[in-house]
Scaffold this motif. Structure first.
Motif, PDB file in Angstrom:
ATOM      1  N   SER A  98     -25.864 -68.185  81.285  1.00 28.39           N
ATOM      2  CA  SER A  98     -26.820 -67.977  82.373  1.00 28.39           C
ATOM      3  C   SER A  98     -27.971 -67.140  81.834  1.00 28.39           C
ATOM      4  O   SER A  98     -27.943 -66.711  80.692  1.00 28.39           O
ATOM      5  N   ASN A  99     -28.964 -66.907  82.682  1.00 27.43           N
ATOM      6  CA  ASN A  99     -30.079 -66.049  82.284  1.00 27.43           C
ATOM      7  C   ASN A  99     -29.835 -64.593  82.662  1.00 27.43           C
ATOM      8  O   ASN A  99     -30.704 -63.756  82.487  1.00 27.43           O
ATOM      9  N   TYR A 100     -28.671 -64.312  83.206  1.00 27.40           N
ATOM     10  CA  TYR A 100     -28.405 -62.973  83.724  1.00 27.40           C
ATOM     11  C   TYR A 100     -28.154 -61.992  82.587  1.00 27.40           C
ATOM     12  O   TYR A 100     -27.388 -62.266  81.676  1.00 27.40           O
ATOM     13  N   GLN A 101     -28.829 -60.856  82.661  1.00 29.10           N
ATOM     14  CA  GLN A 101     -28.634 -59.796  81.674  1.00 29.10           C
ATOM     15  C   GLN A 101     -27.577 -58.843  82.204  1.00 29.10           C
ATOM     16  O   GLN A 101     -27.860 -58.022  83.067  1.00 29.10           O
ATOM     17  N   GLU A 102     -26.378 -58.969  81.688  1.00 29.45           N
ATOM     18  CA  GLU A 102     -25.291 -58.129  82.178  1.00 29.45           C
ATOM     19  C   GLU A 102     -25.415 -56.729  81.576  1.00 29.45           C
ATOM     20  O   GLU A 102     -25.713 -56.583  80.404  1.00 29.45           O
ATOM     21  N   ILE A 124     -31.551 -63.558  92.679  1.00 29.18           N
ATOM     22  CA  ILE A 124     -30.794 -63.405  91.428  1.00 29.18           C
ATOM     23  C   ILE A 124     -29.966 -64.663  91.170  1.00 29.18           C
ATOM     24  O   ILE A 124     -29.932 -65.180  90.056  1.00 29.18           O
ATOM     25  N   GLU A 127     -32.654 -67.410  90.174  1.00 25.61           N
ATOM     26  CA  GLU A 127     -33.357 -67.170  88.908  1.00 25.61           C
ATOM     27  C   GLU A 127     -32.411 -67.137  87.708  1.00 25.61           C
ATOM     28  O   GLU A 127     -32.713 -67.677  86.657  1.00 25.61           O
ATOM     29  N   ASP A 128     -31.280 -66.456  87.872  1.00 27.42           N
ATOM     30  CA  ASP A 128     -30.403 -66.220  86.727  1.00 27.42           C
ATOM     31  C   ASP A 128     -29.267 -67.222  86.582  1.00 27.42           C
ATOM     32  O   ASP A 128     -28.746 -67.410  85.495  1.00 27.42           O
TER      33      ASP A 128
END
Length: 138
Positions: A98-102, A124, A127-128
């Motif tokens: 995913s595009n999520y920045q954990e 979120i 987008e992510d």
């Protein structure tokens, strides 16, 4: 298959219901607040929300553990002094692709104003994670 007569009018949020699920955990004092939040999210985003009230027993809940294990991402939903862990499972999506920045700690989303919190959360997810929960334009 003949698609000529197919009407492209999905019932509201139909596809979203199979795509995502939220496990909301709270303590017993915050149950009423969590219940209101659960209903708001279900009504506005069409995502199924399970509510789990944490108790002090040491009993293992394998169903709960499995849901947490399978979840894609965890957020902290905050309302005033109350906070809830929101374990979000998105079918077919792994946090790694995913595009999520954990980050080290779960991202907090302020739900003091429920509609603002839901809008941030929905953004979120879109987008992510590419999860489009907007109702179809008719």
């Amino acid at each position: 298959k003949n698609h000529k007569n197919t009407k492209h009018k999905r019932s509201t949020f139909d596809s979203a219901q199979t795509m995502a699920h939220i496990l909301l955990t709270c303590n017993s004092e915050d149950f009423e607040i969590a219940l209101g939040l659960k209903e708001s999210i279900e009504n506005q985003l069409g995502i199924q929300v399970s509510l789990h009230v944490e108790d002090d027993s040491d009993e293992k809940d394998e169903g709960l553990d499995a849901m947490i294990e399978l979840s894609t991402v965890v957020f902290v939903f905050e309302i005033g002094d109350s906070s809830f862990s929101a374990w979000v499972t998105i079918d077919g999506i792994d946090i790694a692709n995913s595009n999520y920045q954990e980050s080290t700690f779960p991202e907090g989303i302020d739900f003091a104003d429920t509609s603002t919190g839901i809008a941030i959360f929905e953004n979120i997810l879109y987008e992510d994670f590419g999860l489009d929960l907007r109702p179809p334009v008719l």
